[in-house]
Design a protein around this motif. Structure first.
Motif, PDB file in Angstrom:
ATOM      1  N   LEU A 446     -15.556 106.467  -6.329  1.00  0.00           N
ATOM      2  CA  LEU A 446     -15.665 107.913  -6.489  1.00  0.00           C
ATOM      3  C   LEU A 446     -14.268 108.499  -6.412  1.00  0.00           C
ATOM      4  CD1 LEU A 446     -17.476 110.470  -6.426  1.00  0.00           C
ATOM      5  CD2 LEU A 446     -17.692 110.140  -3.993  1.00  0.00           C
ATOM      6  N   LEU A 447     -13.840 109.120  -7.484  1.00  0.00           N
ATOM      7  CA  LEU A 447     -12.515 109.726  -7.504  1.00  0.00           C
ATOM      8  C   LEU A 447     -12.681 111.219  -7.727  1.00  0.00           C
ATOM      9  CD1 LEU A 447     -10.744 107.118  -9.824  1.00  0.00           C
ATOM     10  CD2 LEU A 447     -10.599 107.242  -7.345  1.00  0.00           C
ATOM     11  N   LEU A 448     -12.082 112.011  -6.866  1.00  0.00           N
ATOM     12  CA  LEU A 448     -12.219 113.457  -6.997  1.00  0.00           C
ATOM     13  C   LEU A 448     -10.883 114.066  -7.398  1.00  0.00           C
ATOM     14  CD1 LEU A 448     -14.346 114.269  -3.850  1.00  0.00           C
ATOM     15  CD2 LEU A 448     -15.076 114.466  -6.199  1.00  0.00           C
ATOM     16  N   SER A 449     -10.937 114.850  -8.451  1.00  0.00           N
ATOM     17  CA  SER A 449      -9.725 115.492  -8.933  1.00  0.00           C
ATOM     18  C   SER A 449      -9.954 116.989  -8.992  1.00  0.00           C
ATOM     19  CB  SER A 449      -9.401 114.948 -10.327  1.00  0.00           C
ATOM     20  OG  SER A 449      -8.424 115.739 -10.948  1.00  0.00           O
ATOM     21  N   THR A 450      -8.877 117.730  -8.986  1.00  0.00           N
ATOM     22  CA  THR A 450      -9.040 119.170  -9.138  1.00  0.00           C
ATOM     23  C   THR A 450      -8.847 119.587 -10.589  1.00  0.00           C
ATOM     24  OG1 THR A 450      -6.711 119.452  -8.620  1.00  0.00           O
ATOM     25  CG2 THR A 450      -8.259 119.734  -6.824  1.00  0.00           C
ATOM     26  N   ASP A 451      -8.520 118.630 -11.433  1.00  0.00           N
ATOM     27  CA  ASP A 451      -8.223 118.957 -12.815  1.00  0.00           C
ATOM     28  C   ASP A 451      -9.382 118.527 -13.713  1.00  0.00           C
ATOM     29  OD1 ASP A 451      -7.256 119.334 -15.306  1.00  0.00           O
ATOM     30  OD2 ASP A 451      -5.601 117.903 -15.163  1.00  0.00           O
ATOM     31  N   LYS A 452     -10.007 119.495 -14.344  1.00  0.00           N
ATOM     32  CA  LYS A 452     -11.187 119.140 -15.129  1.00  0.00           C
ATOM     33  C   LYS A 452     -10.840 118.379 -16.406  1.00  0.00           C
ATOM     34  CE  LYS A 452     -11.444 123.658 -17.285  1.00  0.00           C
ATOM     35  NZ  LYS A 452     -12.254 124.857 -17.386  1.00  0.00           N
ATOM     36  N   GLU A 453      -9.599 118.421 -16.781  1.00  0.00           N
ATOM     37  CA  GLU A 453      -9.174 117.727 -18.006  1.00  0.00           C
ATOM     38  C   GLU A 453      -8.772 116.289 -17.741  1.00  0.00           C
ATOM     39  OE1 GLU A 453      -9.057 119.247 -20.946  1.00  0.00           O
ATOM     40  OE2 GLU A 453      -9.327 121.338 -20.371  1.00  0.00           O
ATOM     41  N   ALA A 454      -8.851 115.902 -16.482  1.00  0.00           N
ATOM     42  CA  ALA A 454      -8.195 114.646 -16.109  1.00  0.00           C
ATOM     43  C   ALA A 454      -9.041 113.399 -16.339  1.00  0.00           C
ATOM     44  CB  ALA A 454      -7.750 114.723 -14.659  1.00  0.00           C
ATOM     45  N   PHE A 455     -10.154 113.527 -17.058  1.00  0.00           N
ATOM     46  CA  PHE A 455     -11.037 112.364 -17.152  1.00  0.00           C
ATOM     47  C   PHE A 455     -10.315 111.082 -17.541  1.00  0.00           C
ATOM     48  CE2 PHE A 455     -13.459 109.391 -19.713  1.00  0.00           C
ATOM     49  CZ  PHE A 455     -14.412 108.997 -18.801  1.00  0.00           C
ATOM     50  N   TYR A 456      -9.568 111.131 -18.636  1.00  0.00           N
ATOM     51  CA  TYR A 456      -8.962 109.891 -19.120  1.00  0.00           C
ATOM     52  C   TYR A 456      -7.941 109.346 -18.127  1.00  0.00           C
ATOM     53  CZ  TYR A 456     -11.248 110.529 -23.604  1.00  0.00           C
ATOM     54  OH  TYR A 456     -12.185 110.661 -24.587  1.00  0.00           O
ATOM     55  N   ALA A 457      -7.218 110.258 -17.514  1.00  0.00           N
ATOM     56  CA  ALA A 457      -6.229 109.824 -16.537  1.00  0.00           C
ATOM     57  C   ALA A 457      -6.917 109.186 -15.339  1.00  0.00           C
ATOM     58  CB  ALA A 457      -5.390 111.013 -16.088  1.00  0.00           C
ATOM     59  N   VAL A 458      -8.021 109.806 -14.903  1.00  0.00           N
ATOM     60  CA  VAL A 458      -8.721 109.279 -13.741  1.00  0.00           C
ATOM     61  C   VAL A 458      -9.436 107.981 -14.109  1.00  0.00           C
ATOM     62  CG1 VAL A 458     -10.553 109.746 -12.083  1.00  0.00           C
ATOM     63  CG2 VAL A 458      -8.953 111.546 -12.677  1.00  0.00           C
ATOM     64  N   ALA A 459      -9.995 107.945 -15.321  1.00  0.00           N
ATOM     65  CA  ALA A 459     -10.656 106.717 -15.775  1.00  0.00           C
ATOM     66  C   ALA A 459      -9.643 105.578 -15.815  1.00  0.00           C
ATOM     67  CB  ALA A 459     -11.288 106.931 -17.144  1.00  0.00           C
ATOM     68  N   ASP A 460      -8.419 105.922 -16.106  1.00  0.00           N
ATOM     69  CA  ASP A 460      -7.373 104.911 -16.134  1.00  0.00           C
ATOM     70  C   ASP A 460      -7.084 104.389 -14.727  1.00  0.00           C
ATOM     71  OD1 ASP A 460      -5.887 103.593 -18.074  1.00  0.00           O
ATOM     72  OD2 ASP A 460      -4.065 104.505 -17.260  1.00  0.00           O
ATOM     73  N   CYS A 461      -7.178 105.279 -13.735  1.00  0.00           N
ATOM     74  CA  CYS A 461      -7.039 104.829 -12.350  1.00  0.00           C
ATOM     75  C   CYS A 461      -8.099 103.787 -12.029  1.00  0.00           C
ATOM     76  CB  CYS A 461      -7.202 106.001 -11.385  1.00  0.00           C
ATOM     77  SG  CYS A 461      -5.873 107.175 -11.447  1.00  0.00           S
ATOM     78  N   LYS A 462      -9.277 104.040 -12.559  1.00  0.00           N
ATOM     79  CA  LYS A 462     -10.357 103.096 -12.304  1.00  0.00           C
ATOM     80  C   LYS A 462     -10.015 101.716 -12.867  1.00  0.00           C
ATOM     81  CE  LYS A 462     -14.603 101.189 -13.374  1.00  0.00           C
ATOM     82  NZ  LYS A 462     -15.235 100.584 -14.531  1.00  0.00           N
ATOM     83  N   ARG A 463      -9.429 101.681 -14.068  1.00  0.00           N
ATOM     84  CA  ARG A 463      -9.056 100.383 -14.638  1.00  0.00           C
ATOM     85  C   ARG A 463      -8.051  99.669 -13.736  1.00  0.00           C
ATOM     86  NH1 ARG A 463     -12.340 102.169 -17.465  1.00  0.00           N
ATOM     87  NH2 ARG A 463     -12.082 103.789 -19.035  1.00  0.00           N
TER      88      ARG A 463
END
Lengths: 642, 220
Positions: A446-463
């Motif tokens: 579970l990754l929580l971000s304050t930036d709604k546009e950050a999906f790809y960046a956060v998905a990259d963290c998951k990788r």
């Protein structure tokens, strides 16, 4: 609508106090009638009135409220809907269906059950009391259900009057044994529905049903109407209704707890014998779960604009999440203790998991959380954000429930707005949720971000995290991690315990945690577990009693002996076999505490690691409560839908 | 970085690489968007609970001359998420608007979704498909095949009736969309970004529409 009937009610209240005096002589033995209403600022006089008040009077009063409520409902509900309803809105043809129904029903219930106190009040013209019994039995489900609350109130007194548990009621409810396939489709007139241990209802101030734990809230609109009538009746006397206790000791005891949160009213009707305080905190969880989906600011604004808004529109599809929450609340002591349960893990493994999370960051990432088996593995937090506000266990519980309640997460990667109500009730985080071990789906990231546009960046963290886990073979290690057994403590007679250390000053930013072994025999069956949890709840309520808090309780129950102890450093609940002596129990606790001390690196997250992801320091204060960026009210998306 | 002209570079693309196609699935609650998405990506069917926010799935489609990597955004049909949905359909190459053939309401809603899409797209940019799902329920059909067809024709959309439950017509639908996207990118010379394993992801093309202002509040 609220303002309107306030005025209208004034005379009603006066009248309501008259029948009281009329009724009392009739029910001389009604002292036994155990219906107690607790109000907020009860003056002694009111208190007395509350406890001795024979329920028929209340019904009478109720009936009057609702009867003024119904017809005087001037809202034709024009519903200027710019957008067509996505969900079919079964709106009664007469506009305000729910309250109208409730007015009839209030009458039916009251009229039947106490013939003598026939209303001299403003009777509703088109409602014939003589038809009442017919309507109750022949009418649809909408009708019968509203008696529920009334019944809870009335039973005590009815039994005193020697009528038995309301023959009418038991007739009306056919002995439908077959459990409905889903709680949603449950027959709200059935006795089985009434017998549920704990009902939870959510309604709007206008009396519109929003949620019911069991049964379709549509079918319960009259019940909810009665509840709202109770709330507003007491409100009209500048008071707040808090709870109603009904039933005689040991038989058919019910506690009805009311809680108003902004424009929402939450009601718990329970025979679980939990303390009012506990039930209230559970209702708060329900409210907060709703806030987590909509934010408090938008709920408030919606109802400011339109008092009779049907919030189910926005909550459609979320019933499962609330259902799941209530089931968890009933079965998971984390909620009772307001603490997070961590999965025991070798500290070296936990540290390396934390490091993997620490390395996979992107701007505006605030929390990285790893979960397995609905328990916390590790959590990494953004440094500056956590200086402003801390993550409360309750917020984490809501997140865990969201993940547990939705199987949809197992399909792919999820990106969703979510609010953490205790962190900041008015703003959204964006949560990235994905399982790391498909198709088993036991380890969840579970990754929580304050930036709604950050999906790809956060998905990259998951990788990156995926990769880190792979190289360290961490998933296999996690799979081996297990909770422990009470026998591992090596103290005879100790069956189970819950230990919650309090924050120590030097790391007060730490998440409150607790540890507890698996519930094993004799607590392996569902019933036995519930029984043990009930005992714990009882101990908890004694420890945390408002009027007489205790520090140490030694409680000899029928089949076990419990000892609860709260100090400035910890809160501890233990369960022993029934043969334990007081001395040996104390001795056992000393051993237990020593064992926990020894194991604490494995049982708890000792120092939650942090990272720094806010590139712009000024932004960091955004997370804080009441920070400068507190949500501006102009651009809330939901409102565009109204 | 990984952005390349489709026309000029297509012949050089090896088997390891694919072109990214963003596809969004829209429609009201309970019409089977998630089930369709699951069919597309895993060819499975599960009874799913309502989607929270948006689910992201992928599937690679091989056409004769090119490989497309579909990034499927399966949006939640629930109204509370509608304010964030533009976040997901922005910059999409393909959009599927799904309705349930056994629920007229969902068909009405689908038309609203189409109108919503039109507001944000230059016609011809995005491949839009209208999908009548749940053909496994012919007995309670409320929306006829002709109705769907004529709506799609009037707007120049791809139309198909599918059953995510039985898998009927689902892969055909995806292939159809893939062909159209491919066709359109060739015609329009619109860029598709190349996708490579283990490479940093470039989020959007430069020419995406301006972010919508009517989005939900930005988090704390």
């Amino acid at each position: 609508m609220e303002e309107e009937h306030q005025d209208r009610e004034q005379p009603e209240i006066v009248r309501c106090s008259e029948p009281q005096s009329h009724c009392s002589p009739d029910d001389t033995d009604s002292l036994k009638a155990a219906a107690t209403i607790t109000l907020d600022n009860t003056s002694p006089a009111e208190q007395g009135c509350g406890t001795e008040d024979p329920p028929p009077c209340k019904l009478d009063a109720l009936q009057e409220i609702s009867s003024t409520n119904g017809p005087s409902e001037p809202e034709p509900e024009p519903e200027p809907e710019p957008e067509p309803q996505p969900q079919p809105q079964p709106q009664g043809p007469g506009g305000e269906g729910p309250l109208e129904a409730s007015s009839d029903q209030g009458k039916v219930g009251a009229g039947e059950e106490n013939g003598p106190s026939e209303p001299e009040g403003p009777a509703v013209e088109d409602d014939q009391p003589e038809n009442a019994s017919d309507s109750a039995s022949t009418d649809n489900t909408l009708e019968d259900s509203s008696e529920f609350v009334v019944t809870v109130l009335a039973r005590g007194s009815l039994e005193d009057q020697g009528e038995g548990p309301s023959s009418e009621l038991s007739e009306a409810s056919s002995p439908a044994q077959a459990p409905a396939p889903s709680h949603r489709d449950e027959d709200v007139t059935a006795e089985s529905w009434r017998r549920h241990r704990k009902h939870v209802f959510v309604l709007s101030e206008a009396g519109k049903p929003i949620y019911s734990r069991y049964g379709n809230e549509e079918a319960l609109s009259s019940t909810m109407g009665v509840m709202m009538a109770l709330v507003s009746f007491v409100q009209s006397g500048d008071n707040t209704i808090r709870s109603i206790y009904s039933g005689e000791h040991g038989t058919d005891e019910h506690t009805v707890v009311f809680m108003q949160q902004g424009p929402l009213v939450l009601v718990s009707v329970s025979c679980s014998r939990q303390s009012e305080q506990q039930l209230r905190s559970e209702l708060l969880y329900v409210y907060n779960q709703i806030v987590s989906m909509l934010t408090q600011a938008s709920i408030n604004r919606i109802f400011e604009r339109k008092k009779n808004y049907d919030l189910r529109r926005l909550l459609a599809g979320s019933e499962k999440i609330l259902d799941g929450l209530l089931n968890l609340v009933d079965s998971d002591p984390s909620f009772l203790l307001s603490a997070v349960h961590c999965l025991p893990l070798a500290s070296s493994l936990r540290d390396s998991l934390s490091q993997i999370l620490q390395k996979a960051i992107t701007p505006n990432l605030v929390f990285s959380i790893l979960i397995a088996k609905n328990q916390l593995l590790t959590i990494v937090q953004e440094k500056t954000v956590i200086e402003d506000a801390r993550l409360e266990p309750a917020d984490l519980h809501l997140l865990l429930n969201l993940i547990g309640a939705s199987s949809a997460f197992q399909a792919g990667e999820i990106w969703t707005p979510i609010c953490l109500p205790l962190f900041n009730p008015d703003c959204y985080f964006y949560a990235y949720i994905s399982y790391l071990d498909p198709p088993d789906c036991t380890v969840c990231l579970l990754l929580l971000s304050t930036d709604k546009e950050a999906f790809y960046a956060v998905a990259d963290c998951k990788r990156k995290i995926d990769e880190g886990m792979r190289t360290q073979n961490a998933l296999r290690a996690i799979a081996k991690a297990q909770s422990y057994s009470a026998s591992q403590v090596g103290v005879s007679d100790l069956r189970h315990f819950m230990y919650k250390p309090f924050d120590v000053p030097d790391n007060h930013r730490q998440l409150t945690q607790f540890t507890s072994p698996e519930m094993e025999a004799p607590y392996s069956s569902e019933e036995e577990r519930t029984r043990l949890l009930d005992l714990y709840r009882y101990m908890h309520s004694r420890i945390h009693s408002n009027s007489r808090p205790l520090k140490l309780i030694y409680h000899v129950a029928e089949r076990e002996t419990l000892l609860a102890w709260v100090t400035s450093k910890f809160e501890l609940y233990t369960c022993f076999s029934p043969l334990v002596t007081k001395a040996s129990a104390i001795n056992a606790i000393t051993k237990l505490l020593r064992w926990i001390k020894k194991e604490e690196d494995r049982l708890f997250i000792r120092n939650p690691p942090k990272y720094s992801t806010t590139p712009n320091p000024s932004k960091s204060s955004r997370g804080g409560k009441g920070g400068p960026d507190r949500q501006d009210t102009t651009d809330n998306g939901f409102l565009s839908l109204l | 970085m990984a952005e390349k002209k489709v026309g000029s570079r297509r012949e050089f693309l090896g088997k390891a690489s694919a072109l990214r196609v963003k596809m969004v699935i829209l429609g009201s609650s309970g019409v089977g968007k998630s089930s369709l998405a699951l069919r597309f990506s895993k060819d499975e069917f599960k009874n799913s609970s309502p989607t929270v926010g948006c689910a992201y799935l992928t599937q690679v489609v091989c056409l004769h001359d090119v490989t497309l990597r579909f990034e499927i955004w399966d949006t939640a049909g629930q109204e509370k998420y509608h304010s964030v949905t533009p976040l997901y359909y922005r910059g999409a190459h393909a959009a599927l608007v799904v309705y349930d053939i056994s629920k007229r309401e969902s068909f009405v809603r689908a038309q609203l979704w189409l109108r919503e899409l039109e507001k944000h797209y230059i016609p011809g940019e995005t491949v839009v498909g209208l999908v009548g799902n749940k053909t496994d329920l012919p007995n309670i059909r409320q929306v006829s095949l002709q109705e769907g067809q004529s709506l799609a024709e009037s707007k120049g959309l791809v139309f198909m009736e599918t059953s995510a439950k039985s898998g009927e017509q689902t892969s055909e639908l995806l292939l159809n969309i893939a062909h159209r996207v491919n066709q359109r990118t060739m015609d329009k010379d619109r860029d598709l970004t190349e996708w490579r394993e283990a490479e940093c992801v470039e989020l959007y093309q430069g020419n995406r529409p301006h972010p919508l202002t009517a989005c939900c509040p930005i988090g704390p």
